[in-house]
Design an enzyme around this catalytic site. Structure first.
Site, PDB file in Angstrom:
ATOM      1  CB  ALA A  10      43.603  31.317  33.785  1.00 13.40           C
ATOM      2  CB  VAL A  13      42.681  30.343  43.231  1.00 13.82           C
ATOM      3  CG1 VAL A  13      42.832  28.928  43.777  1.00 13.82           C
ATOM      4  CG2 VAL A  13      42.267  31.290  44.344  1.00 13.82           C
ATOM      5  CG  ASP A  33      39.882  32.849  32.761  1.00 14.95           C
ATOM      6  OD1 ASP A  33      40.110  32.708  33.972  1.00 14.95           O
ATOM      7  OD2 ASP A  33      39.181  33.786  32.315  1.00 14.95           O
ATOM      8  NE  ARG A  82      35.877  36.032  51.595  1.00 13.69           N
ATOM      9  CZ  ARG A  82      35.826  35.904  52.899  1.00 13.69           C
ATOM     10  NH1 ARG A  82      34.930  36.570  53.599  1.00 13.69           N
ATOM     11  NH2 ARG A  82      36.669  35.097  53.518  1.00 13.69           N
ATOM     12  NE  ARG A  88      35.764  31.715  52.536  1.00 16.10           N
ATOM     13  CZ  ARG A  88      36.155  31.906  53.801  1.00 16.10           C
ATOM     14  NH1 ARG A  88      35.261  32.002  54.765  1.00 16.10           N
ATOM     15  NH2 ARG A  88      37.435  31.983  54.107  1.00 16.10           N
ATOM     16  CB  VAL A 118      38.877  26.235  44.430  1.00 12.42           C
ATOM     17  CG1 VAL A 118      39.551  27.355  45.210  1.00 12.42           C
ATOM     18  CG2 VAL A 118      39.803  25.014  44.380  1.00 12.42           C
ATOM     19  CG  ASN A 120      34.717  30.482  48.658  1.00 15.45           C
ATOM     20  OD1 ASN A 120      34.435  29.491  49.313  1.00 15.45           O
ATOM     21  ND2 ASN A 120      35.915  31.056  48.679  1.00 15.45           N
ATOM     22  NE  ARG A 151      43.484  31.463  55.176  1.00 17.63           N
ATOM     23  CZ  ARG A 151      42.511  31.674  54.301  1.00 17.63           C
ATOM     24  NH1 ARG A 151      41.270  31.285  54.566  1.00 17.63           N
ATOM     25  NH2 ARG A 151      42.760  32.267  53.155  1.00 17.63           N
ATOM     26  CG  HIS A 175      35.707  27.673  53.131  1.00 16.27           C
ATOM     27  ND1 HIS A 175      36.766  27.764  54.005  1.00 16.27           N
ATOM     28  CD2 HIS A 175      36.072  28.402  52.040  1.00 16.27           C
ATOM     29  CE1 HIS A 175      37.720  28.510  53.447  1.00 16.27           C
ATOM     30  NE2 HIS A 175      37.316  28.912  52.267  1.00 16.27           N
TER      31      HIS A 175
HETATM   32  N1  APR Z   1      34.593  30.192  32.647  1.00 13.41           N
HETATM   33  C1  APR Z   1      35.916  30.204  32.855  1.00 13.41           C
HETATM   34  N2  APR Z   1      36.518  31.088  33.662  1.00 13.41           N
HETATM   35  C2  APR Z   1      35.754  31.997  34.266  1.00 13.41           C
HETATM   36  C3  APR Z   1      34.354  32.045  34.088  1.00 13.41           C
HETATM   37  C4  APR Z   1      33.768  31.083  33.231  1.00 13.41           C
HETATM   38  N3  APR Z   1      32.476  31.057  33.002  1.00 13.41           N
HETATM   39  N4  APR Z   1      33.873  33.072  34.828  1.00 13.41           N
HETATM   40  C5  APR Z   1      34.920  33.642  35.441  1.00 13.41           C
HETATM   41  N5  APR Z   1      36.054  33.008  35.108  1.00 13.41           N
HETATM   42  C6  APR Z   1      37.423  33.309  35.497  1.00 13.41           C
HETATM   43  C7  APR Z   1      37.729  34.798  35.484  1.00 13.41           C
HETATM   44  O1  APR Z   1      37.924  35.265  34.164  1.00 13.41           O
HETATM   45  C8  APR Z   1      38.992  34.861  36.331  1.00 13.41           C
HETATM   46  O2  APR Z   1      40.166  34.790  35.552  1.00 13.41           O
HETATM   47  O3  APR Z   1      37.687  32.932  36.838  1.00 13.41           O
HETATM   48  C9  APR Z   1      38.868  33.616  37.239  1.00 13.41           C
HETATM   49  C10 APR Z   1      38.773  33.956  38.717  1.00 13.41           C
HETATM   50  O4  APR Z   1      39.977  34.503  39.083  1.00 13.41           O
HETATM   51  P1  APR Z   1      40.129  35.692  40.169  1.00 13.41           P
HETATM   52  O5  APR Z   1      39.140  36.760  39.864  1.00 13.41           O
HETATM   53  O6  APR Z   1      41.568  36.040  40.241  1.00 13.41           O
HETATM   54  O7  APR Z   1      39.643  35.005  41.512  1.00 13.41           O
HETATM   55  P2  APR Z   1      40.480  34.011  42.463  1.00 13.41           P
HETATM   56  O8  APR Z   1      41.144  34.789  43.520  1.00 13.41           O
HETATM   57  O9  APR Z   1      41.287  33.098  41.629  1.00 13.41           O
HETATM   58  O10 APR Z   1      39.286  33.209  43.152  1.00 13.41           O
HETATM   59  C11 APR Z   1      38.485  32.316  42.413  1.00 13.41           C
HETATM   60  O11 APR Z   1      38.125  30.861  44.255  1.00 13.41           O
HETATM   61  O12 APR Z   1      38.829  31.124  46.432  1.00 13.41           O
HETATM   62  C12 APR Z   1      37.745  31.219  45.561  1.00 13.41           C
HETATM   63  O13 APR Z   1      36.304  32.932  46.498  1.00 13.41           O
HETATM   64  C13 APR Z   1      37.224  32.637  45.462  1.00 13.41           C
HETATM   65  O14 APR Z   1      35.261  32.179  44.171  1.00 13.41           O
HETATM   66  C14 APR Z   1      36.591  32.643  44.112  1.00 13.41           C
HETATM   67  C15 APR Z   1      37.454  31.663  43.306  1.00 13.41           C
END
Ligand code: APR
Length: 310
Positions: A10, A13, A33, A82, A88, A118, A120, A151, A175
């Site tokens: 959550a 993305v 999450d 990242r 990535r 989604v 990476n 893009r 990707h």
């Molecule tokens: N179970 C559930 N949620 C998890 C877990 C897990 N085991 N581990 C991490 N998360 C959650 C984090 O708590 C966080 O809220 O995944 C979420 C990731 O969100 P962001 O850090 O905001 O990252 P975001 O920009 O959404 O990117 C997520 O998508 O585009 C790709 O490279 C990017 O790998 C990355 C992923």
């Protein structure tokens, strides 16, 4: 709604994808999450926006998986994003474990779901989800090509000062830095961009597309892109939920298509209710073929790294 999509992660993305799914009234959304309160808070906030945004999608936030049971689609965005200076591929050791554990939980409760990956490094994470879930290859699809093509389309529209709606583009391959934008198959109102732009300008747009993710990371500094990635995942989900059979570039498991075996990599596919309903094989020049092979070799390397991790 009669359809249900679970979005795991959550964060940026995941929450943006949940918002778009709900606002388009495509389905009810379950946001999962690991951080207590975050999925619940975001789901409630989005639910409170519903009267203004005029949708009746139900949003649920949870730290468990029971509410995800029977989902039509599970979108996996869990993991770390990242930061400047990271590729990535640098995310592989952390995200492989996360994608494995969330896939296990989700697949158990939604055995018929299509999984859209989604997290990476994308192509490698598709392998993790494929092996962990045991799902048929048609139901594991990676989100990359739609984003990379969007893009490229945005840059083409900016360059020619035309509506983005007139643009079409194909970006194949993994990707990452080896992705393969295909100018010959990219067009404005049906006219190939090779007839509209000089070779130099096309090369500049291709280069910007290849480093499109890094450009955003460099600007944001604290994370990576999320508006366009979420839009791309939702376009794929919409084609599946509505059985639209859109042809979109996605990471799919190849077993000989394009001369590539046992590998997830970006190719044009037809997306419908069953997931990947067809891998579309377009003719490539020798140069394009070589670029795709090079990209496949890069994904193979990551696949080998995975073997030691999960
Ligand atoms: N179970 C559930 N949620 C998890 C877990 C897990 N085991 N581990 C991490 N998360 C959650 C984090 O708590 C966080 O809220 O995944 C979420 C990731 O969100 P962001 O850090 O905001 O990252 P975001 O920009 O959404 O990117 C997520 O998508 O585009 C790709 O490279 C990017 O790998 C990355 C992923």
């Amino acid at each position: 709604m009669d359809k249900k999509v679970t979005v795991i992660g959550a964060g940026n993305v995941g929450a943006t994808a949940a918002q778009r799914l709900a606002e388009k009234e495509l389905c009810d959304v379950v946001l999962v999450d690991i951080i207590e309160g975050v999925p619940q808070g975001k789901a409630l906030d989005l639910s409170e926006a519903a009267p203004i945004e005029k949708h009746d999608a139900h949003l649920t936030g949870t730290n468990g998986y029971d509410a995800s049971a029977g989902s039509n689609i599970v979108i996996i965005t869990a993991g770390i994003a990242r930061k400047p200076g990271m590729s990535r591929d640098d995310l592989i050791s952390t995200n492989a474990g996360i994608v494995k554990s969330v896939t296990q939980e989700a697949a158990k409760r939604s055995p018929e779901a299509v999984l859209i990956i989604v997290s990476n490094p994308l192509d490698a994470m598709c392998h993790v989800a494929f092996e962990t879930s045991g799902f048929a290859k048609e139901r594991i699809i990676g989100m990359a090509g739609v984003l990379d093509s969007a893009r490229f389309r945005a840059f083409i529209a900016m360059e020619l000062n035309v509506s983005v709606e007139n643009t079409h583009a194909f970006v194949l391959g993994g990707h990452g830095d080896t992705m393969v934008p295909l100018p010959r198959y990219s067009s404005v109102a049906g006219i190939p961009i090779t007839e509209l732009l000089s070779q130099d300008r096309i090369e500049a747009l291709v280069k910007r597309t290849r480093s499109g993710g890094a450009e955003i990371v460099g600007l944001l500094k604290t994370g990576s892109a999320y508006y366009a990635p979420a839009s791309a995942a939702v376009e794929m989900a919409e084609s599946i939920l509505k059985d639209k059979k859109k042809i979109l570039p996605c990471a799919a498991y190849l077993e000989g298509e394009y001369g590539i075996h046992d590998l997830f990599i970006g190719v044009p596919v037809k997306l419908g209710a069953k997931g990947v309903e067809e891998v579309i094989q377009i003719t490539l020049t020798d140069e394009e073929k070589a670029a795709l092979q090079k990209s496949a070799a890069a994904v193979e390397e990551l696949k080998a790294v995975l073997k030691k991790l999960v």
